[in-house]
Design a protein around this motif. Structure first.
Motif, PDB file in Angstrom:
ATOM      1  N   ILE A   1       0.596  68.682 -25.478  1.00 38.40           N
ATOM      2  CA  ILE A   1       0.086  69.326 -26.927  1.00 38.40           C
ATOM      3  C   ILE A   1      -1.445  69.825 -26.423  1.00 38.40           C
ATOM      4  CG2 ILE A   1      -0.430  68.987 -29.287  1.00 38.40           C
ATOM      5  CD1 ILE A   1       1.580  66.590 -28.951  1.00 38.40           C
ATOM      6  N   SER A   2      -1.287  71.043 -26.725  1.00 34.13           N
ATOM      7  CA  SER A   2      -2.589  71.840 -26.300  1.00 34.13           C
ATOM      8  C   SER A   2      -3.354  71.799 -27.770  1.00 34.13           C
ATOM      9  CB  SER A   2      -2.688  73.143 -25.862  1.00 34.13           C
ATOM     10  OG  SER A   2      -2.146  73.216 -24.690  1.00 34.13           O
ATOM     11  N   GLN A   3      -2.837  71.936 -28.822  1.00 30.31           N
ATOM     12  CA  GLN A   3      -3.542  72.161 -30.186  1.00 30.31           C
ATOM     13  C   GLN A   3      -2.597  71.430 -31.233  1.00 30.31           C
ATOM     14  OE1 GLN A   3      -4.422  76.347 -30.925  1.00 30.31           O
ATOM     15  NE2 GLN A   3      -6.118  76.014 -29.845  1.00 30.31           N
ATOM     16  N   PHE A   4      -3.089  70.936 -32.388  1.00 30.21           N
ATOM     17  CA  PHE A   4      -2.601  70.511 -33.460  1.00 30.21           C
ATOM     18  C   PHE A   4      -3.338  71.077 -34.655  1.00 30.21           C
ATOM     19  CE2 PHE A   4      -2.561  67.458 -36.609  1.00 30.21           C
ATOM     20  CZ  PHE A   4      -1.223  67.284 -36.908  1.00 30.21           C
ATOM     21  N   PHE A   5      -2.510  71.616 -35.242  1.00 31.23           N
ATOM     22  CA  PHE A   5      -3.058  72.259 -36.848  1.00 31.23           C
ATOM     23  C   PHE A   5      -1.971  72.244 -37.828  1.00 31.23           C
ATOM     24  CE2 PHE A   5      -2.249  75.715 -33.871  1.00 31.23           C
ATOM     25  CZ  PHE A   5      -1.229  76.390 -34.602  1.00 31.23           C
ATOM     26  N   VAL A   6      -2.849  72.017 -39.065  1.00 29.89           N
ATOM     27  CA  VAL A   6      -1.831  71.993 -40.404  1.00 29.89           C
ATOM     28  C   VAL A   6      -2.626  73.159 -40.833  1.00 29.89           C
ATOM     29  CG1 VAL A   6      -1.301  70.581 -42.429  1.00 29.89           C
ATOM     30  CG2 VAL A   6      -1.563  69.525 -40.164  1.00 29.89           C
ATOM     31  N   LEU A   7      -1.741  74.006 -41.395  1.00 28.15           N
ATOM     32  CA  LEU A   7      -2.280  75.162 -42.165  1.00 28.15           C
ATOM     33  C   LEU A   7      -1.854  75.050 -43.858  1.00 28.15           C
ATOM     34  CD1 LEU A   7      -1.272  78.154 -39.595  1.00 28.15           C
ATOM     35  CD2 LEU A   7      -3.555  76.702 -39.858  1.00 28.15           C
ATOM     36  N   SER A   8      -2.342  75.866 -44.617  1.00 34.31           N
ATOM     37  CA  SER A   8      -1.954  75.941 -45.784  1.00 34.31           C
ATOM     38  C   SER A   8      -1.287  76.951 -45.987  1.00 34.31           C
ATOM     39  CB  SER A   8      -3.279  75.898 -46.722  1.00 34.31           C
ATOM     40  OG  SER A   8      -3.900  77.194 -46.799  1.00 34.31           O
TER      41      SER A   8
ATOM     42  N   ASP B   1      -7.944  70.919 -31.158  1.00 33.58           N
ATOM     43  CA  ASP B   1      -7.905  71.538 -29.820  1.00 33.58           C
ATOM     44  C   ASP B   1      -7.996  70.151 -28.922  1.00 33.58           C
ATOM     45  OD1 ASP B   1      -7.807  72.619 -27.420  1.00 33.58           O
ATOM     46  OD2 ASP B   1      -8.832  74.423 -28.146  1.00 33.58           O
ATOM     47  N   TYR B   2      -6.996  69.944 -28.057  1.00 33.78           N
ATOM     48  CA  TYR B   2      -7.324  68.675 -27.290  1.00 33.78           C
ATOM     49  C   TYR B   2      -7.530  69.261 -25.930  1.00 33.78           C
ATOM     50  CZ  TYR B   2      -4.825  66.213 -31.148  1.00 33.78           C
ATOM     51  OH  TYR B   2      -4.532  65.626 -31.986  1.00 33.78           O
TER      52      TYR B   2
END
Lengths: 843, 364
Positions: free
Chosen positions: B2-9, B19-20
């Motif tokens: 996993i390169s990035q993890f995001f939760v968006l509204s 950002d990992y």
């Protein structure tokens, strides 16, 4: 003390950042708190830290407070520490000098009593990503790997990979890979083992790409079956994530005998009953890859995995069922026969989202066979009235495709014709297109179809495709349709209202055809059509009308032979997806490629190339070429010619410049084979320092004009690449290398006609290539297509070049795919290979 | 990885962003958001879930997100530190994560949350209205005092049946799940016994040849799968599952069967064209189950053509607890019933007014 409760609560809302003053305020508060020994200082610190973090999340630059944050970090409160680590990790990279400040307290924390703190500190230390701090990393990492707490070992293992990314030499000097491997084979904690595996895989992959000796060393690790069996025996202890990684590794395993295969399959059998879709898919991949060589077992595997896959589709979130369905789709396309009894599982449900319905329709089309066609078509006919218009269209197309696949089409044709009675314009349009295709393949049905089609009023059809199909049928079967000439005449009268050039083109041809079948009735219409066509503003329509006109003027009987030749039924329509593409995707089973390939093939390819980084995601040999052609497109408008006519060209072979264009011109008179056999050096000498773009356009034009100069001279003087005269590579290693290595080069080149002729005997090519120190490992194919796998070895080192060469003797073209251990030499090797190939047959 | 993890509204704001590995170009979240939001505008299709290398979906039903409602983002943030390291997932089980989170979560009213877990598929778009059995705890303990020791076991089945216009069953399938939610302290081992005559896997190649098995007999599952905490050691002998339940809600077992069964409802529809711009539909539902069971919260939906302008309804005289609605946005008619008792026939009658323009189409 400054922080009051209301402000803290307010700033917790991330959507309303208040900006700079906020940061200054925070700095101020932090400074006050730094030395404070007040009893509630910890709580206050926690509050302020929370606000800093929420500012960070909201996108405010809080790096100005770095110094203050570090000053406040000396605390025993775990929560505050964690927030501090988070902050430091995010900002250290941008402030390498300030990061030095944190080293001290992080190192101290690495020796803390609490394992959680030790772990966290080590993690933050490794996450700083600041190259000049590497020296401080190695000692904590080596002690971390031996830590009594599994949590710390777990973090240290990943830390080793992080260190490798910052400084590979530091990581290797400390001999961390060896400790990782030892830990992986012996540690009692499964998560530690999993992390060691992750780290090792990452280090090994990068190492292997760097040097050959390391690659060979690493190969040994992968071949050792001990590794696989140790991990697989413990598979139940791992977390689901780690299980997937282990299974992915296992799919690369090359078993030494069939017993090993069955051992592994028995061991993993119960993984197929896992509720986690990722684990099941990874297991399936292992099964499929292991049994690749055993056809009957491979088939049994399909039977076995069907049920778990279908269950996964039904249970779980729509996202999961979609990704499972994509994999199922791939399997169905590979072996439709095996799924033909499960057709009811692929019926669309009302609540399915449209992307799922589309997939299901494709699968239904693929698995239709003699026994289930009736039911499937009945079901598809129901969808034709769907409120969702795109799906309705798709289902009509599916019925048509099934009709084209099956010989026994009578019942289906009737049903297709019934669609025409539904009287919805899009249904009629889609159906007409299908009826047209059907007639091209099965002319014997013309009688039935024409009777129905003749009753359709062309005024009701708006869509160009449908209209064009109707007009085509009117022209083609005008002798059977009583009023065809009059319908066509009516259409010609409305010539100006017809906006689609496609329809006008078809109208031109149809009237011509009709004219030859029923001259007296059509003559008037023909005159009007040609007149309208010649004054048409569209270039193609104008040209075709003029062409017909002159043809008729020249000799009507010739015109008839051109327009109305006896037609052969089309036996196979060109398939949309090449089987090679499917094979490639199959190799990447259980990866992102599977869902994404479904749209890469269609018009959705564009959106996915939004960044360089993502292009690799769309799998397939064409992609690099597409990118290249896109770049060229910007270079020179003339390249438009290239992108359409010269698909095989790619960036590596290029540049005989403007000076050579004068040189090229006479050479066009010489046979292309002579040109291509010229030593590359000679032409290369003439080309140095010439702008690339002009040569490209030259090249495109040459191709377009059919002058056949396809063999471009090499871009640089012949490189000093010499090949080992006696390379040794066994088929197993070849196969594995082929799977592991990335494609270095892919291009097309031409063969001399003599060479193509000599290829009637493939052995001769193999001997010829051996003379050039390129060995053949496998070959096959039927005329006119041959496929060869070659390999060669760079002299003195162990770098191998692997080549897949597909030769079509009819067009005298060869497609090359080159993979190399040493990617930089691939181009030079390609030149060598091509020059060897082009000489074939001349001697 | 996993390169990035995001939760968006909904509007594309970052709620959580991690950002990992620092190897993805900037703005990936924004690109992602645009792609999803503006997917194929003209055809109004939904974007298929995309599994792209930069972004990765955990199912939103994961217990990690139970409390994310823009309020508890800091928990996710801190947890985000733990569950992925350098792109490698470490652990996502709730118990372990719990031990890393020290702040008190702000509890979100459970009613406002979307349904969780695999059970979610059964409640698409409708409000979850548990029957009596669901809310009553299986292990009764004295109320008040300390924390109640209780465990919920639900069996949720999705039955899909397709009837032909003449009333025959074309396809029938049951997707079921045994759902468990445990509040037991000390994680004791639990044994769950299923029907002893349960058999798994259908013999013979054709999955759909209906044998006369209605009215009892063995239950044949086509296939099933189990949660990782389930031990199947004695499953083959006496059909018992033993497990140590983790905290929170989880599916013990998912199963799928295509065995012939009697559908609980039969639906028939009669459509008549009553004039140039009117169509009349008569909808009948027959509840076909034993008398000691009642069905709660029934929703009948019917899609209508896009040119439907209005719809009027006429319910059976004396109907209680029934509502009807014409949903213009989703082009659907909805008929809700609070309760249905066995062997009743419920009818529902409505007339829809079609748009003027469409007249021609109907007449033709």
């Amino acid at each position: 003390m400054a922080p009051t409760v209301p402000t803290a609560a307010k700033s917790a809302s991330p959507s309303q950042p208040s900006g700079k003053s906020e940061v200054a305020d925070l700095k101020q508060q932090l400074r006050q708190l730094a030395g404070s020994r007040a009893p509630d200082a910890d709580d206050q610190r926690r509050d302020v830290f929370k606000r800093v973090i929420s500012c960070m999340t909201a996108g405010i630059d809080v790096s100005a407070a770095f110094g203050e944050m570090v000053m406040c970090s000396a605390t025993s409160d775990v929560v505050t520490k964690k927030m501090c680590y988070l902050y430091v990790g995010a900002h250290a990279r941008a402030h390498p000098d300030l990061a030095l400040l944190t080293i001290n307290f992080l190192q101290r924390d690495c020796r803390d009593q609490d394992p959680t703190i030790r772990g966290l500190a080590l993690r933050s230390l490794c996450s700083l990503r600041v190259p000049n701090l590497v020296e401080y990393l190695v000692t904590p990492l080596t002690t971390g790997l031996k830590d009594p707490s599994a949590y710390v070992r777990m973090i240290a293992a990943v830390g080793a990979a992080k260190l490798y990314h910052i400084s590979a030499t530091a990581c290797l000097d400390a001999d961390l890979p060896a400790s990782l491997k030892a830990l992986m084979l012996s540690d009692p904690d499964a998560q530690v083992v999993a992390n060691c595996l992750h780290a090792l895989q990452e280090i090994w992959t990068l190492e292997a790409a760097n040097s050959e000796s390391a690659a060979r060393e690493i190969e040994r690790h992968y071949i050792a079956s001990q590794l696989y069996f140790t991990l697989l025996n413990r598979i139940k202890e791992f977390s689901e994530w780690a299980q997937c990684t282990v299974l992915e590794l296992a799919s690369k395993f090359l078993p030494s005998d069939n017993n090993e295969i069955f051992d592994i399959m028995n061991l993993l059998e119960d993984r197929l009953q896992h509720a986690n879709g990722a684990v099941v898919l990874a297991t399936i991949k292992v099964f499929l890859h292991l049994t690749m060589s055993m056809t009957d077992v491979h088939q049994q595997v399909y039977e076995r995995i069907k049920a778990p896959l279908l269950t996964l589709v039904g249970a779980g979130s729509p996202e999961q069922s979609y990704s499972v369905l994509c994999h199922l789709h791939l399997l169905v396309m590979r072996a439709p026969m095996l799924f033909s009894s499960d057709y009811k599982s692929f019926y669309c449900q009302f609540s399915d989202p449209s992307y799922v319905k589309k997939l299901k329709l494709e699968m239904l089309t693929a698995i239709a066979n003699e026994s289930n066609t009736y039911e499937i078509v009945t079901e598809l006919c129901e969808y034709a009235g769907n409120v969702d218009v795109p799906i309705a269209r798709e289902s009509i197309r599916a019925v048509g495709k099934i009709a084209l696949q099956q010989y026994d089409v009578n019942a289906i044709v009737d049903r297709l014709l019934q669609f025409l009675e539904m009287d919805k314009d899009y249904v009629t349009a889609e159906t007409l297109v299908l009826v047209k295709d059907l007639l091209r393949k099965y002319p014997q049905w013309s009688h039935d179809c024409i009777a129905v089609v003749g009753n359709i009023s062309s005024k009701n059809i708006q869509e160009p495709k449908g209209k064009a199909a109707l007009i085509w049928m009117l022209g083609e079967y005008s002798q059977d349709m009583h009023d065809a000439p009059y319908i066509l005449e009516g259409l010609v009268e409305n010539w100006d209202e017809e906006h689609s050039p496609e329809v006008r083109l078809h109208l031109l041809t149809a009237v011509m055809k009709c004219f030859f079948k029923r001259p007296p009735e059509t003559q008037k219409a023909l005159g009007a059509t040609l007149a309208a066509g010649i004054s048409d503003t569209h270039q193609d329509v104008h040209d075709r009308a003029l062409f017909y006109y002159r043809l008729l003027q020249y000799d009507p009987s010739v015109a008839e032979r051109v327009v109305n030749p006896p037609k052969q039924a089309v036996s196979v329509f060109a398939d949309m997806q090449s089987s090679e593409m499917k094979d490639r995707i199959f190799d990447e089973f259980n990866s992102l490629s599977v869902p994404s390939y479904l749209f890469t093939d269609k018009d959705h390819r564009g959106p996915f190339e939004y960044s360089e980084d993502l292009t690799n995601l769309t799998v397939g040999a064409e992609d690099p070429e597409n990118v290249i052609s896109a770049q060229r497109y910007q270079e020179n408008d003339n390249d438009l010619l290239l992108s359409t006519s010269d698909k095989e060209d790619n960036g590596t072979r290029v540049s005989n410049g403007s000076s050579t264009s004068s040189y090229n011109a006479p050479s066009d008179l010489i046979s292309p084979s002579l040109l291509s056999s010229q030593p590359p050096a000679e032409s290369a000498l003439m080309t140095t320092g010439v702008p690339t773009s002009s040569s490209l356009s030259n090249f495109g034009l040459d191709d377009l004009l059919g002058l056949g100069v396809t063999e471009a001279p090499a871009p640089r003087p012949p490189p000093a690449l010499t090949l080992n005269s006696k390379p040794v590579l066994d088929p197993g290693t070849f196969q594995r290398k082929w799977g592991q290595l990335a494609l270095s080069l892919s291009q097309e080149c031409s063969l001399s006609p003599q060479g193509a002729a000599a290829l009637m005997n493939p052995q001769s090519l193999i001997r010829h290539m051996q003379g050039n120190y390129i060995q053949c490992i496998a070959s096959g194919g039927q005329p006119p297509n041959y496929k060869f796998f070659f390999y060669a070895q760079k002299d003195g080192v162990t770098a191998f070049f692997l080549v897949e060469c597909i030769i079509n003797t009819a067009s005298a073209k060869a497609q090359l795919k080159i993979k190399a251990d040493d990617g930089t030499a691939a181009e030079a090797f390609s030149t060598l290979f091509q020059s060897a190939l082009s000489k074939f047959g001349l001697s | 990885m996993i390169s990035q993890f995001f939760v968006l509204s909904q509007r594309g704001d970052h709620i959580v962003f991690r950002d990992y590995r620092g190897e993805v170009p900037k703005g990936s979240a924004e690109i992602f958001f645009r792609k999803v939001k503006f997917w194929n505008d003209d055809e109004a299709e939904e974007a298929p879930p995309v599994f792209v290398r930069v972004c990765y979906f955990l199912p939103p039903s994961h217990s990690l997100f139970e409390n994310v409602d823009g309020v508890n983002y800091i928990h996710v943030k801190v947890a985000g530190l733990f569950f992925v390291d350098f792109g490698y997932p470490q652990t996502t089980s709730t118990e372990v994560l719990k031990s890393y989170i020290f702040n008190e979560p702000i509890m979100v009213d459970a009613g406002r949350l979307p349904p969780l877990g695999p059970a979610a598929m059964f409640m698409q778009g409708t409000k979850r209205m548990p029957g009596t059995a669901v809310t009553k705890s299986v292990v009764a303990t004295e109320p008040g005092g300390k924390k109640r020791e209780e465990i919920f076991v639900d069996i949720i089945e999705r039955i899909s049946v397709t009837f032909s216009s003449s009333g025959y069953i074309l396809t029938s399938e049951i997707d079921g799940t045994i759902q468990m939610k445990s509040y037991l302290s000390g994680n004791p081992e639990i044994r769950l016994a299923l029907n002893e005559d349960l058999s798994i896997g259908r013999t013979g190649s054709s999955t759909f040849d209906y044998r006369s098995s209605s009215g009892g007999g063995t239950v044949v599952l086509d296939d099933c799968n189990f949660h990782e905490s389930v031990h199947l050691d004695s499953f083959d002998i006496d059909r018992t599952l033993s497990l140590i339940p983790p905290d929170g809600e989880f599916p013990v077992m998912n199963y799928r069967m295509t065995q012939e069964f009697k559908p609980p409802f039969r639906v028939t529809a009669l459509i008549e064209e009553a004039g140039p711009s009117r169509a009349e539909v008569l909808l009948k539902i027959r509840a076909d189950f034993s008398a000691n069971v009642t069905a709660n919260t029934i929703t009948v939906q019917m899609p209508v053509p896009s040119y439907t302008m209005r719809a009027s309804f006429e319910l059976e005289a004396g109907a209680v607890g029934q509502t009807t609605d014409f949903k213009e946005g989703s082009r659907r008619l909805e008929w809700n019933l609070k309760k249905a008792i066995a062997f009743t026939v419920l009818t529902y009658f409505f007339i829809s007014q079609l748009q003027e323009i469409s007249q021609r189409k109907l007449v033709q």
